[in-house]
Design a protein around this motif. Sequence first.
Motif, PDB file in Angstrom:
ATOM      1  N   CYS A 159      24.914   3.801  47.288  1.00  0.00           N
ATOM      2  CA  CYS A 159      23.530   3.532  47.672  1.00  0.00           C
ATOM      3  C   CYS A 159      23.539   3.195  49.156  1.00  0.00           C
ATOM      4  O   CYS A 159      24.298   2.325  49.585  1.00  0.00           O
ATOM      5  CB  CYS A 159      22.958   2.363  46.862  1.00  0.00           C
TER       6      CYS A 159
ATOM      7  N   HIS B 207      21.709   1.484  50.790  1.00  0.00           N
ATOM      8  CA  HIS B 207      21.265   0.104  51.021  1.00  0.00           C
ATOM      9  C   HIS B 207      22.251  -0.919  50.468  1.00  0.00           C
ATOM     10  O   HIS B 207      22.395  -2.003  51.012  1.00  0.00           O
ATOM     11  CB  HIS B 207      19.888  -0.132  50.376  1.00  0.00           C
ATOM     12  N   CYS B 208      22.928  -0.591  49.351  1.00  0.00           N
ATOM     13  CA  CYS B 208      23.738  -1.586  48.632  1.00  0.00           C
ATOM     14  C   CYS B 208      25.229  -1.282  48.621  1.00  0.00           C
ATOM     15  O   CYS B 208      26.026  -2.158  48.322  1.00  0.00           O
ATOM     16  CB  CYS B 208      23.281  -1.697  47.178  1.00  0.00           C
TER      17      CYS B 208
ATOM     18  N   HIS C 170      17.723   3.544  42.551  1.00  0.00           N
ATOM     19  CA  HIS C 170      18.642   2.433  42.247  1.00  0.00           C
ATOM     20  C   HIS C 170      17.859   1.373  41.468  1.00  0.00           C
ATOM     21  O   HIS C 170      17.559   0.294  41.983  1.00  0.00           O
ATOM     22  CB  HIS C 170      19.208   1.878  43.556  1.00  0.00           C
TER      23      HIS C 170
ATOM     24  N   CYS D  75      18.453  -2.202  44.305  1.00  0.00           N
ATOM     25  CA  CYS D  75      17.422  -2.440  45.311  1.00  0.00           C
ATOM     26  C   CYS D  75      16.120  -1.716  45.010  1.00  0.00           C
ATOM     27  O   CYS D  75      15.153  -1.870  45.732  1.00  0.00           O
ATOM     28  CB  CYS D  75      17.942  -2.003  46.677  1.00  0.00           C
TER      29      CYS D  75
END
Lengths: 998, 88
Positions: free
Chosen positions: B6, B8-9, B59, B63
């Motif tokens: 991901c 973001h994560c 996700h 997130c």
Amino acid sequence: MSENFRLNKGGLINRNKKISFTFNGKKYFGYEGDTLASALLANGVHLVGRSFKYHRPRGFFGAGVDEPYAIVQMNRNNEVDPNVRATEQELFEGLEAKSVNCWPNVNFDIGAINNFLNKFFPAGFYYKTFMWPKSFWYKIYEPIIRKAAGFGAASIKHDKERYEHKYEYCDLLIAGSGPSGLASAYAAAKNGAKIILAEDKSRYGGSLLTSEVTIGNQSGQEWAEQIISELKSMPNVIVKNRSQVFGYYDHNMLVMSERVSDHLPKTDKYTPKQRLWYIRAKEVVISSGSIERPLVFGNNDTPGVMLSSAAKEYLKVYGVLVGKKPIIFTNNDSGYEAAIEFKKNGIDSIVLDTRKDANSEIIKQAKELNINIRFSYVVVAAKGYKKVNSADIAKISDDKKNISNIENIKCDCICVSGFWTPTIHLASQSGNKTKFNEEIDAFVPSHSKQKETTLGSANGIFTLEETLKTSFEKGSELSKKITNKENKVSIPTVAEKKSSKHDKFWCVPLPRGKKYKRFLDFQNDVAVSDIQLALREGYRSIEHVKRYTTLGMATDQGKTSNLNGLQLVSEVENKVVPQVGHTTFRPPYTPVSIGAIVGREVGKYSKPTRKSPMHYWHKKNNAVFVDAGVWLRPRYYKQGNENLFEASKREAKNVRQNVGVCDVTTLGKIDIKGTDSAEFLNRVYTNAWLKLPVGKARYGVMLREDGIVMDDGTTTRISENHYHMTTTTAQAANVLSHLEYYLQLVWPELNVNVVSSTEQWAGAAIAGPKSRDVLQKLFPNLDVSNEGLPFMGYMEGNLFGVNAKIFRISFSGELAYEVNVESDHGNFMWEKIMEIGKEFNIQPYGTEALSTLRIEMGHVAGSELDGRTIPYDNSLDGLVSKKKDFIGKRSLSKKAYIESDRQKVVGVVPLDKKTSIPEGSYIVKDAKAKLPNPKLGHVSASCWSVEYDNPFSLAIIKDGKNMIGQKLFAMSPLKNKIIPVEIVSSHYVDPKGERVRS
Amino acid sequence: MLYIKCPHCGLRPQTEFSYGGDATVKRPELNKEVSDQDWDNFVYLRKSPRGKHLELWQHISGCRQWIKVERDTLTHEIFTTLKANENI
Ligand SMILES: [Zn+2]
């Protein structure tokens, strides 16, 4: 019974601890460290089961995971455990096991008659025979096959044992603790890599436990012990025995099953029986070793015929003689190792070597020990029914086509060695393109697809020296890539005997006039003749041959049979093995218990259960709960001896007459904020949203892009740029994802944020003509009159010190309000409502009464918005804006959607006003029409109308709007009902909607 | 089980994500004339390539961001992952 076949010394068992056990009801004893197989062999028990198809007597063939025969039914701690491999089951005090696939018992098995009828059981027998006559299938064939098929019998009781799942991450997962596994693990651990080393057996060391080698100045076994104890002391290493890595999945995820308690009489209270490990590894080392191949000859399935490596393992690890008069039948040097081991323990064997001549250190040693060796000799057939008692042996010509000088010699076991097959299952599962290695007549891994490296004999390397060298190097290289550290480990010197080349010969020709069965697949009873027949019948692809004959399809996945099967196909077809190719290896490598796969997600733990803050009030007040998605909701509140029907009728009636309260906490709630919120809602819903004033709620319907209704609910403008959306309980998660999709991907320019607030709010719907009275007493300082809080109005209030949101919305069609408070205050709110409502005869109502109320009002819900209907079908035309665009609008002009006889929701009343119409019934014009009777539509929801005291249903039928007033039939073939009905308006009660506005 | 990065994560197992289909499909603009054919193509028709495929995943157990994943449909190899507003 005494252990006649146990040596006085030797082995790795604990002779100080005697263990008693029973097999087929008879009591025996063995020692701690035995497997069930080694303990039975020590007692001279060879007959353990019957074969799958012909019910031929079967004994032990291997000593580990490759065992095709010795599958037993265990009784452990009053639980049944079917299909346990006796070669893997460790002995414990009081162990109870019995044979499977035999009836009435293993010594006298009625199914064995199949053996004498075996010409009627050729390859593809089931396909051919049971096709005809068709009527015989259910009554005769299937019951017989079902009784005869399979091995163990599964328990029908709930499994009380506990199984766990574990997720682990590591740098290197090393599958197998033989020399290659130990060396690579050691080198990688020294480089600081995080390692999991998995061993299937209880003892570490693999082939080092049985081979005569020296590493440094230690024996192989001592070296293995020392490495393992060093690894165990390192914080970056997890060492697991009784753990089988059985599956290699995408992106280097492997699954391992750990038999935590199977070797104990019972599972400790806080320990699982088995644990499934999901391991994500940066690199995988496959050090799974190799399995000895059988040689194929007549009656080679007779108890007493086994792999020479197994005979050696029973001797060296368990101090057990598999026989006292062995024949060793080999095409390579491995057989000699067993012969030498027998000799060292005072047993004279005769070695039949298929090779014309061979010389090596091992053979020299055998000769020096005066072991009787006959070159160019083969076993033609084993003799004896329940146990080998002699063998026909013969000289074989140099071209291996003819046999001569057949003679019968006495023996009590035949140990076979047809060379070694690397265990490539995991590599193949990972997507490795394997290649055929002519040197060893077997497939080995070649091009890796994932991060996987195969070492040692699994990679076709059969000398210890090379195995250790490459494994130390690989372990260091792979870990260095990850840790960027390098601690050189010196590679120890190795002393081992060099082998001479093996013979490619594997199958003994039949003597003239003899029709011995020569088995390839021992568990599924596939003989050489079956494969030949399949090929004669035109099967060519190895995948087809496999399925037609069931070769390699048993629970052992053909660990001992695959290569010989391929050799046979290639011989008959005049191809080379690599052209034939091998069948696909699929996980699991060994059978995995269903319990381990399910883990803790069983019964009520199979999905999360969500409860509202008022749950325990409902429980205390005799609520009967129903699953609503993951939520538990009161279906009705039972009073006295009421049933569902009576209770829900009472509750619904009370809403119509007085006032009721329903827990609506489960409704999905989404908080929407941002300057473009109005514009966003205007695009999401089918109706207009730009002009909704602050403090007002509006009902809305949202579509998918294909025009189908996705969900409905009310959304309230809390302040200029703040909305509170509600969704149905079932669609809450989908709606949130749907909104996020459009905000993040389609219209990222909109300034809007959405977040789920379902669990933040507890909700109570207060409905009925007296609901305003209740509300007024709950909020004495608010003006809740029809003018102060009109229909679809919203206000905030203070409920005895608790902030509350009050919505004047209705699902029941009555004057109604929904009060929301923060979840923590939910129960407080509920008790206050009950307390204050008492004087107005308030009663709680559940989902059943809720359904009744909405159905007779003609309010569509999940059973009509079923993913197949558009707004027009649900008479929601007024909510579809003509002026603006919205999600799914373009689809609504599709030809099929605007047909004049389009389906529509209508009401249905039985003519007799008595018979309830089962949900799912078909609506038809003519009850006596020829089948298939053309259906007009189906009944989507049924209730007992409390307003009219007769049954009422909603139905979705073709040309619904023109059907009102028609007399049709509701047919339920499932319930065997044909009910004459009249079609009426879906708005059965209060069609003008006056009550909600009163 | 796939291992999806991901943007973001970080790397997370597939079970945290839900699949969202072809990422190259563009929704026709609002309030614009769209032919029946174009609309049908947008709603129903998707390519099913053997090999590289740019697809959407959300996700959901992380997130909650929609992301783009370039994946080989045959080998499951993931070449790159992008944020919703990024393009290859
Ligand atoms: Zn994320």
